[in-house]
Design a protein around this motif. Structure first.
Motif, mmCIF file in Angstrom:
data_model
loop_
_atom_site.group_PDB
_atom_site.id
_atom_site.type_symbol
_atom_site.label_atom_id
_atom_site.label_comp_id
_atom_site.label_asym_id
_atom_site.label_seq_id
_atom_site.Cartn_x
_atom_site.Cartn_y
_atom_site.Cartn_z
ATOM 1 N N LYS A 35 29.132 -27.705 -8.899
ATOM 2 C CA LYS A 35 30.445 -26.856 -9.317
ATOM 3 C C LYS A 35 30.787 -26.492 -10.773
ATOM 4 N N LEU A 39 30.574 -22.667 -11.943
ATOM 5 C CA LEU A 39 31.724 -21.963 -13.088
ATOM 6 C C LEU A 39 31.036 -21.441 -14.370
ATOM 7 N N GLN A 42 29.843 -18.187 -13.068
ATOM 8 C CA GLN A 42 31.060 -17.234 -13.123
ATOM 9 C C GLN A 42 31.459 -16.390 -14.554
ATOM 10 N N TRP A 85 38.148 -23.882 -19.239
ATOM 11 C CA TRP A 85 37.309 -24.362 -18.359
ATOM 12 C C TRP A 85 37.572 -25.816 -18.153
#
Length: 99
Positions: A35, A39, A42, A85
Motif C-alpha cells: 500500500k 501510494l 500515485q 501522506w
C-alpha cells in the motif's frame, strides 16, 4: 510541434489517470508495504500529471505566469503530500483491520 505535443499529452494524461485510478482501487487488496508503494506511485503520477498539464498550458499560451503558477502548485502539493501522506498511511492501517 506544439500541436503534436498537445495531442500526445492528451493520451498520456488519460493513461496516467487510468493508472492512478487502478492503483486506488487496488489499495484495498494489498498488504501494508504494498500500500505504501502504491501510494508513492500515485504521488508520482499526480506530480507528473501536474507538470504535464502546466507544460501544455505554457506551450499553448506562452505566458510565463504559468511557470510561476506551476511552481506554487508543486510547492503546495509537495507540502500536502509530505504531511498528509503519513495521515493516509495511518488511516489505511487503522481501517484495514476492519476489512
Amino acid at each position: 510541434m506544439v500541436n503534436v505535443i498537445t495531442e500526445l499529452s492528451r493520451y498520456a494524461m488519460t493513461l496516467f489517470l487510468a493508472l492512478y485510478t487502478l492503483l486506488g482501487f487496488q489499495l484495498v487488496r494489498r498488504q501494508e508495504e504494498e500500500k505504501r508503494a502504491a501510494l508513492r506511485q500515485q504521488d508520482f503520477l499526480l506530480f507528473f500529471l501536474l507538470l504535464m498539464g502546466n507544460l501544455i498550458l505554457y506551450l499553448n499560451t506562452g505566458n510565463e505566469k504559468v511557470i510561476c503558477f506551476c511552481g506554487v502548485q508543486l510547492l503546495m502539493l509537495s507540502l500536502w503530500a509530505f504531511n498528509e501522506w503519513r495521515c493516509i498511511v495511518n488511516d489505511v492501517q487503522t481501517y484495514s483491520k476492519y476489512l
